[in-house]
Design a protein around this motif. Structure first.
Motif, PDB file in Angstrom:
ATOM      1  N   HIS A   1     -58.274  33.103  16.090  1.00 27.84           N
ATOM      2  CA  HIS A   1     -58.446  32.455  14.781  1.00 27.84           C
ATOM      3  C   HIS A   1     -59.516  33.188  13.966  1.00 27.84           C
ATOM      4  N   GLY A   2     -59.373  33.125  12.650  1.00 25.79           N
ATOM      5  CA  GLY A   2     -60.303  33.832  11.771  1.00 25.79           C
ATOM      6  C   GLY A   2     -59.936  35.296  11.757  1.00 25.79           C
ATOM      7  N   GLY A   3     -60.532  36.005  10.852  1.00 29.68           N
ATOM      8  CA  GLY A   3     -60.210  37.418  10.764  1.00 29.68           C
ATOM      9  C   GLY A   3     -60.857  38.189  11.894  1.00 29.68           C
ATOM     10  N   PRO A   4     -60.109  39.121  12.524  1.00 27.81           N
ATOM     11  CA  PRO A   4     -60.782  40.053  13.430  1.00 27.81           C
ATOM     12  C   PRO A   4     -61.810  40.836  12.614  1.00 27.81           C
ATOM     13  N   LYS A   5     -62.888  41.264  13.254  1.00 29.22           N
ATOM     14  CA  LYS A   5     -63.947  41.956  12.515  1.00 29.22           C
ATOM     15  C   LYS A   5     -64.120  43.364  13.103  1.00 29.22           C
TER      16      LYS A   5
ATOM     17  N   VAL B   1     -62.435  46.949  16.948  1.00 25.37           N
ATOM     18  CA  VAL B   1     -62.124  45.662  16.333  1.00 25.37           C
ATOM     19  C   VAL B   1     -62.435  44.560  17.350  1.00 25.37           C
ATOM     20  N   TYR B   2     -62.941  43.446  16.842  1.00 24.40           N
ATOM     21  CA  TYR B   2     -63.383  42.322  17.679  1.00 24.40           C
ATOM     22  C   TYR B   2     -62.553  41.094  17.324  1.00 24.40           C
ATOM     23  N   PHE B   3     -62.062  40.416  18.353  1.00 29.93           N
ATOM     24  CA  PHE B   3     -61.257  39.213  18.133  1.00 29.93           C
ATOM     25  C   PHE B   3     -61.960  38.003  18.744  1.00 29.93           C
ATOM     26  N   ALA B   4     -61.790  36.834  18.119  1.00 29.02           N
ATOM     27  CA  ALA B   4     -62.280  35.578  18.710  1.00 29.02           C
ATOM     28  C   ALA B   4     -61.090  34.642  18.866  1.00 29.02           C
ATOM     29  N   SER B   5     -60.925  34.063  20.064  1.00 29.68           N
ATOM     30  CA  SER B   5     -59.857  33.066  20.245  1.00 29.68           C
ATOM     31  C   SER B   5     -60.491  31.685  20.184  1.00 29.68           C
ATOM     32  N   ARG B   6     -59.697  30.703  19.821  1.00 31.19           N
ATOM     33  CA  ARG B   6     -60.256  29.343  19.726  1.00 31.19           C
ATOM     34  C   ARG B   6     -60.818  28.893  21.072  1.00 31.19           C
TER      35      ARG B   6
END
Ligand code: DHE
Length: 486
Positions: free
Chosen positions: A163-167, A175-180
């Motif tokens: 969720h949210g934009g990867p940064k 690239v960095y991802f966040a999962s709920r």
């Protein structure tokens, strides 16, 4: 006398139901969803994780499973009453509150590749600054797309519900991802490889990367805290309790700081990362209200937040910490999706509204409302590019959400309304780095990414995809380009 009998009987049967559900969970669900429901190979099943899903849908998933996932159908094994009991059991907090401490974070850390052994130049022929990272939320995958040829370079499974934009790192390599569910992943766009991952919390909102590329900040609902990670390998640097759920974290590049939106207290936090070894101690800006959905002025001096007390939006000067003005916006603005551009030499800011079919356009200097543009229904995302004549804005929450409006940035009128795939939700746009093309999502399991020529509005290519939610252009993101999300 009868009543006295009835109460203990009811109590006993409720207690019996709860015990059964707990036992059923242990027997059928725990091996995938974890002890105490914190998640394992399957997602966490805590009230915070399930809050966005209706009970009928939870029931449906237990009964019939989830296609293209390991979630099996339990209708053949459990009775309707057992499934009902499980549905209510999962919506209650666990008997022992779920916790996630620094030791848990450290133990979850996984190094998946050795960066020192990998080439530091792109190992593909695409322009590294014109790649797109696409989140396919239908089957929880990430697609990396060549932004010139619109061809897939890589596709891999993500953690549940990114969720949210990867940064991105400032050079666009990582690239960095966040999962709920709290998983943070680090991916190398030069080598098309996952490098590391760590579980920073049990229920996460989003992440931000510092302008200097050294730190990743994660904001959590559960536990309510901030987690600082080393951006090179996602190792834990520090956790900071917030005594509140964290709504979102942002990086403010000209300020060398992170800005934190809090859900349960009237404060905005700023964490400076300017020092060689920052201590991340928060500067607490007192607010008059809970401010939890933000947008920033282009110079990051001012913060525009949704505020119930202000009847819409409130502008805060980040240096003085003082309220600049209140803005009456009646349609529940979704400021995080707002965007700005130049009109007649002045900066304007536009935001969709979640409860009304209108786009609110503000003067960014005076914060006066210039216009409310009526649309076919409440929208969620808006996007543009400095070379685009239009802002693309969806009607996400309306029955006619297969439509997308193109608003002329100068006249502030709807110039075109497209229906790319009639009957299927059209939402979320991102432009190529040069603004010549744009990619639009069809939010459906049998959806697509549609590439348009941004001048002629002709469709150039259609790539079938599984509910592609957001897509992010590396160049636009690392330049914090006008028209895209930050
Ligand atoms: Fe999002 C971004 C909050 C529900 C898809 N969403 C964001 C951001 C915030 C936010 C604060 C900016 C963070 C960032 O990019 O780092 N979203 C919220 C909510 O509070 C809300 C309304 C309820 C919730 O439970 O979280 C919510 N969001 C949703 C959805 O239901 C969406 C449509 C589907 C999904 O994936 O969950 C959704 N949100 C997105 C997307 C972005 C996003 C695709 C990135 C937008 C971008 O272009 O950068």
């Amino acid at each position: 006398m009868k009543r006295l009998w009835l109460v203990p009987l009811l109590w006993a049967s409720a207690a019996h139901g709860a015990t059964d559900a707990a036992a059923d969970y242990q027997q059928h669900c725990q091996s995938c969803h974890g002890v105490n429901r914190v998640g394992s190979s399957g997602p966490a099943l805590l009230p915070e994780s399930l809050g966005r899903i209706k009970p009928a849908e939870i029931r449906q998933v237990i009964e019939h499973g989830r296609p293209a996932s390991q979630m099996a159908a339990f209708a053949p094994l459990l009775t309707a009453q057992q499934i009902d009991a499980l549905v209510s059991f999962l919506q209650q907090p666990p008997a022992t509150p779920a916790t996630w401490n620094e030791q848990d974070i450290r133990s979850s850390h996984r190094q998946l590749a050795d960066l020192s052994q990998l080439p530091s130049t792109p190992q593909h022929h695409a322009d590294p600054l014109n790649l797109f990272v696409v989140v396919e939320s239908g089957d929880h995958h990430i697609t990396i797309l060549d932004g010139d040829r619109f061809e897939v370079l890589d596709r891999f499974a993500s953690h549940f519900a990114v969720h949210g934009g990867p940064k991105f790192s400032p050079d666009g390599r990582f690239v960095y991802f966040a999962s709920r569910d709290g998983w943070i992943s680090l991916y190398d766009l030069h080598n098309l490889k996952l490098i590391a991952e760590v579980r920073a919390g049990l229920n996460t909102r989003n992440l931000a990367v510092s302008k200097d590329g050294r730190w990743v900040l994660v904001g959590n609902y559960l536990p309510g805290n901030l987690v600082v990670l080393d951006a090179r390998d996602l190792s834990l640097v520090k956790t900071l309790p917030t005594h509140s759920r964290v709504s979102a974290v942002y990086t403010a590049p000209p300020r060398n700081s992170f800005i934190v939106a809090l859900k349960d207290v009237n404060e905005v936090w700023e964490l400076s990362y300017a020092a060689p070894t920052p201590n991340f101690e928060p500067r607490r800006i007192q607010a008059q209200d809970v401010l939890d959905d933000f947008s920033f002025s282009p110079d990051y001096r001012q913060l525009l937040a949704t505020s119930r007390k202000a009847g819409g939006g409130q502008v805060i000067d980040l240096d003085s910490g003082k309220v600049v003005t209140d803005i009456a916006l009646s349609g529940m603005p979704h400021l995080g999706s707002g965007t700005y551009w130049q009109r007649n030499g002045q900066w304007v800011f536009a935001t969709p509204n979640i409860s009304k079919g209108q786009i609110s356009v503000l003067d960014l200097k005076t914060w006066k409302l210039i216009k409310e543009i009526p649309t076919l229904g409440p929208g969620f995302f808006m996007r543009s590019h400095s070379h685009s004549r239009y802002v693309w804005s969806d009607v996400f929450f309306a029955p006619g959400n297969d439509a997308i409006h193109l608003i002329d940035k100068q006249t502030l009128e709807i110039a075109h309304t497209l229906r790319p795939m009639p009957g299927k939700t059209a939402a979320h746009v991102e432009f190529t780095q040069d603004g010549r093309y744009l990619l639009l999502s069809i939010w459906d399991r049998e959806g697509a990414l549609i590439v348009y020529d941004s001048q002629t509005l002709q469709e150039v290519k259609r790539l079938p995809m599984n509910k592609p939610s957001g897509k992010y252009n590396v160049g636009n993101k690392i330049e914090f380009a006008e028209g895209t999300s930050h």
